[in-house]
Design a protein around this motif. Structure first.
Motif, PDB file in Angstrom:
ATOM      1  N   ARG A  19     -53.059  11.205   6.445  1.00 54.63           N
ATOM      2  CA  ARG A  19     -52.257  12.228   7.121  1.00 54.63           C
ATOM      3  C   ARG A  19     -52.595  12.303   8.605  1.00 54.63           C
ATOM      4  O   ARG A  19     -51.705  12.387   9.445  1.00 54.63           O
ATOM      5  N   GLU A  23     -50.042  11.552  11.695  1.00 57.67           N
ATOM      6  CA  GLU A  23     -49.822  12.541  12.749  1.00 57.67           C
ATOM      7  C   GLU A  23     -50.123  11.964  14.125  1.00 57.67           C
ATOM      8  O   GLU A  23     -49.396  12.222  15.086  1.00 57.67           O
ATOM      9  N   GLU A  26     -47.322   9.575  15.063  1.00 58.39           N
ATOM     10  CA  GLU A  26     -46.111  10.314  15.399  1.00 58.39           C
ATOM     11  C   GLU A  26     -46.232  10.976  16.769  1.00 58.39           C
ATOM     12  O   GLU A  26     -45.280  10.998  17.544  1.00 58.39           O
TER      13      GLU A  26
END
Length: 98
Positions: A19, A23, A26
């Protein structure tokens, strides 16, 4: 043998790391998700009418028409295998599409 708690802790740590990686990737995107979806739609429509010329001609046209930073977006697309219009649609959409 690892206990169930150890296995679950390992899975939780792996998911948290994945995760965090997602993140970070992104956050480093030089193009918004909305513009990226628009690029995919543009390429899908254009490549449905004409074959890929194995260049980024259609991608560059989209970026220019939307005043997007070609100098940063094009190398970013290449990081995900987008070296020509059809590869942007196949490889980058595979990674970043909805």
């Amino acid at each position: 043998m690892a206990s169930k708690e150890d296995i679950q802790r390992h899975k939780d740590n792996y998911r948290a790391a994945a995760r965090a990686q997602q993140e970070a990737e992104e956050a480093a995107m030089p193009i918004s998700r909305e513009h990226l979806a628009g690029l995919f739609d543009h390429l899908d429509a254009a490549l449905g009418r004409e074959p890929c010329q194995h260049t980024l001609r259609l991608t560059r046209l989209f970026l220019t028409s939307h005043s997007l930073p070609e100098a940063t977006v094009v190398p970013w697309l290449g990081q995900y295998g987008g070296y020509c219009d059809c590869e942007v649609l196949a490889n980058v959409e595979d990674r970043w599409g909805e």
